[in-house]
Write an enzyme that holds these catalytic residues in place. Structure first.
Site, short mmCIF file in Angstrom:
data_model
loop_
_atom_site.label_atom_id
_atom_site.label_comp_id
_atom_site.label_asym_id
_atom_site.label_seq_id
_atom_site.Cartn_x
_atom_site.Cartn_y
_atom_site.Cartn_z
N SER A 266 0.72 -1.02 0.36
CA SER A 266 0.34 -0.24 -0.01
C SER A 266 0.72 0.49 0.22
CB SER A 266 -0.65 -0.32 1.35
OG SER A 266 -1.64 1.46 1.27
N TYR B 21 -1.14 -0.36 10.59
CA TYR B 21 -1.17 -1.01 8.77
C TYR B 21 -0.23 -0.93 8.56
CZ TYR B 21 -3.77 -1.39 4.66
OH TYR B 21 -3.54 -1.82 3.15
P1 NDP Z 1 -11.39 -5.81 0.22
O1 NDP Z 1 -11.67 -5.97 1.71
O2 NDP Z 1 -11.87 -5.77 -0.92
O3 NDP Z 1 -10.48 -7.60 -0.13
C1 NDP Z 1 -9.68 -8.06 1.51
C2 NDP Z 1 -9.49 -9.08 0.55
O4 NDP Z 1 -9.29 -10.10 1.84
C3 NDP Z 1 -11.06 -10.21 1.13
O5 NDP Z 1 -11.63 -11.12 -0.63
C4 NDP Z 1 -11.12 -10.95 1.93
O6 NDP Z 1 -11.70 -12.56 2.21
C5 NDP Z 1 -9.64 -11.05 2.41
N1 NDP Z 1 -8.40 -11.67 3.51
C6 NDP Z 1 -8.52 -10.34 4.72
N2 NDP Z 1 -8.15 -11.04 5.98
C7 NDP Z 1 -8.31 -12.32 5.71
C8 NDP Z 1 -8.18 -13.34 6.75
N3 NDP Z 1 -7.82 -13.44 8.07
N4 NDP Z 1 -8.35 -14.82 5.93
C9 NDP Z 1 -8.01 -14.82 4.23
N5 NDP Z 1 -8.88 -13.74 3.96
C10 NDP Z 1 -8.60 -12.99 4.07
O7 NDP Z 1 -9.82 -5.32 -0.06
P2 NDP Z 1 -8.34 -4.90 -1.08
O8 NDP Z 1 -8.94 -5.77 -2.27
O9 NDP Z 1 -8.58 -3.56 -1.47
O10 NDP Z 1 -7.49 -5.13 -0.23
C11 NDP Z 1 -6.32 -5.97 -1.34
C12 NDP Z 1 -5.35 -5.75 -0.78
O11 NDP Z 1 -4.88 -4.34 -0.87
C13 NDP Z 1 -5.16 -5.41 0.89
O12 NDP Z 1 -3.60 -5.77 1.39
C14 NDP Z 1 -5.04 -3.92 1.23
O13 NDP Z 1 -4.02 -4.07 2.28
C15 NDP Z 1 -4.18 -3.60 -0.26
N6 NDP Z 1 -4.65 -1.88 -0.46
C16 NDP Z 1 -5.80 -1.34 -1.02
C17 NDP Z 1 -6.14 -0.24 -1.14
C18 NDP Z 1 -7.42 0.05 -1.06
O14 NDP Z 1 -7.57 1.46 -1.47
N7 NDP Z 1 -8.60 -0.95 -1.91
C19 NDP Z 1 -4.83 0.48 -1.03
C20 NDP Z 1 -3.77 -0.11 -1.14
C21 NDP Z 1 -3.50 -1.39 -0.36
P3 NDP Z 1 -12.35 -12.10 3.29
O15 NDP Z 1 -13.13 -11.47 3.86
O16 NDP Z 1 -13.21 -12.96 2.55
O17 NDP Z 1 -11.59 -13.25 4.46
#
Ligand code: NDP
Length: 280
Positions: A148, A162
């Site tokens: 990020s 984070y």
């Molecule tokens: P979402 O919340 O849309 O997706 C997050 C995903 O991570 C979901 O599929 C969720 O699945 C999964 N996840 C979270 N915790 C767990 C766990 N303990 N075990 C398994 N799966 C897990 O967010 P994003 O798509 O935005 O996030 C994806 C990545 O991008 C992350 O690493 C985030 O830090 C990064 N990011 C996002 C930004 C943004 O603005 N959106 C900016 C910068 C970085 P489930 O809930 O089904 O477990």
């Protein structure tokens, strides 16, 4: 021939957001994909999105698992090997800014929250890298880690744990990239800026409408996002795919590619110039 034909990919955090878009893109360009997350309903939505893109059912492997648990990690790997026979690409995308149980988000957040944040955003990546390493060494495979822009160098007072975990992820990725390139394993990182996903519902506790308003208001402010809009998950998925494609990016090793519409190049004083001059 499609660019990921004959490739097998695991995309963590693919039950939503960036991971879902990455899974759809890789699969629609020929990869066999293991999709995963804890929420089975949302994971099924991803599976349907992949199938809707014209991918054969036999090319998708859905695994409900918590990526922070050893059992979940092992299941992901064993079921991928069982179904597809090898692993070429690991996208470590699962991550979140986990809210503190007491509503504290800044430096007063509890140590429990600090530990959970590091377990999800850093430790799970370290563990998956260790476990997948022998399989990627066999295929001369790729790892793409999703970090990020919160990793810095700008301060993140609203999310110190984070952002610290993501900063550590970046340095781990650089170090592991140099360690593992001798085995033919290539590691790179994508640093997204603001992306319209479920992230803000988790991190900021917003409902869907508030989340949409948040993203459109950020996009409307050129001193926050010079490009003038928040990214869609597909904008980040295409960078992930580029780094996962050895033909396209073979000589990029251990690098962090920022995809943020210009956000990190804007300093506070730029806001002065981004505004219209006040009328007298
Ligand atoms: P979402 O919340 O849309 O997706 C997050 C995903 O991570 C979901 O599929 C969720 O699945 C999964 N996840 C979270 N915790 C767990 C766990 N303990 N075990 C398994 N799966 C897990 O967010 P994003 O798509 O935005 O996030 C994806 C990545 O991008 C992350 O690493 C985030 O830090 C990064 N990011 C996002 C930004 C943004 O603005 N959106 C900016 C910068 C970085 P489930 O809930 O089904 O477990």
């Amino acid at each position: 021939m499609a660019r990921f034909s004959d490739k097998v990919a695991i995309v963590t955090g693919s039950s939503n957001g960036i991971g879902r878009a990455a899974a759809v893109l890789l699969a629609s360009e020929g990869a066999k994909v293991t999709i995963t997350g804890r929420d089975s309903e949302r994971l099924e939505e991803t599976r349907q999105a992949v199938l809707k893109a014209g991918v054969a059912e036999s090319h998708v492997n859905s695994v409900v698992a918590d990526i922070t648990s050893a059992d979940g990690q092992d299941l992901l790997i064993s079921s991928t090997l069982e179904k597809f026979g090898k692993i070429d690409i690991l996208i470590n995308n699962a991550g979140a800014n986990i809210p503190d149980a007491n509503g504290k988000t800044r430096t007063e957040g509890g140590i429990d929250t600090f530990l959970k944040m590091f377990q999800l955003n850093l430790q799970s990546v370290v563990e998956m890298t260790q476990k997948v390493r022998p399989h990627l060494a066999k295929t001369r495979g790729e790892i793409v880690n999703v970090s990020s822009i919160a990793a810095g160098p700008a301060a993140q007072p609203q999310g110190p744990y984070y952002s610290s975990a993501k900063a550590a992820l970046d340095q781990y990725s650089r170090s592991a990239a140099i360690d593992l390139i001798s085995e033919g394993i290539r590691i790179n990182v994508v640093q997204p800026g603001f992306v319209e996903t479920g992230f803000s519902t988790v991190a900021r506790g917003l409902n869907a409408e508030e989340s949409a308003n948040f993203y459109s208001s950020m996009g409307a402010q050129p001193h926050c996002i010079p490009a003038g809009f928040c990214a869609k998950p597909e904008h980040i998925a295409s960078v992930i795919a580029f780094l996962a494609d050895r033909k396209a990016s073979e000589y990029i090793v251990g690098q962090t590619i920022t995809a943020d519409g210009g956000s990190t190049l804007v300093l506070g004083f730029h806001a002065h110039f981004a505004r219209k001059a006040p009328k007298n």
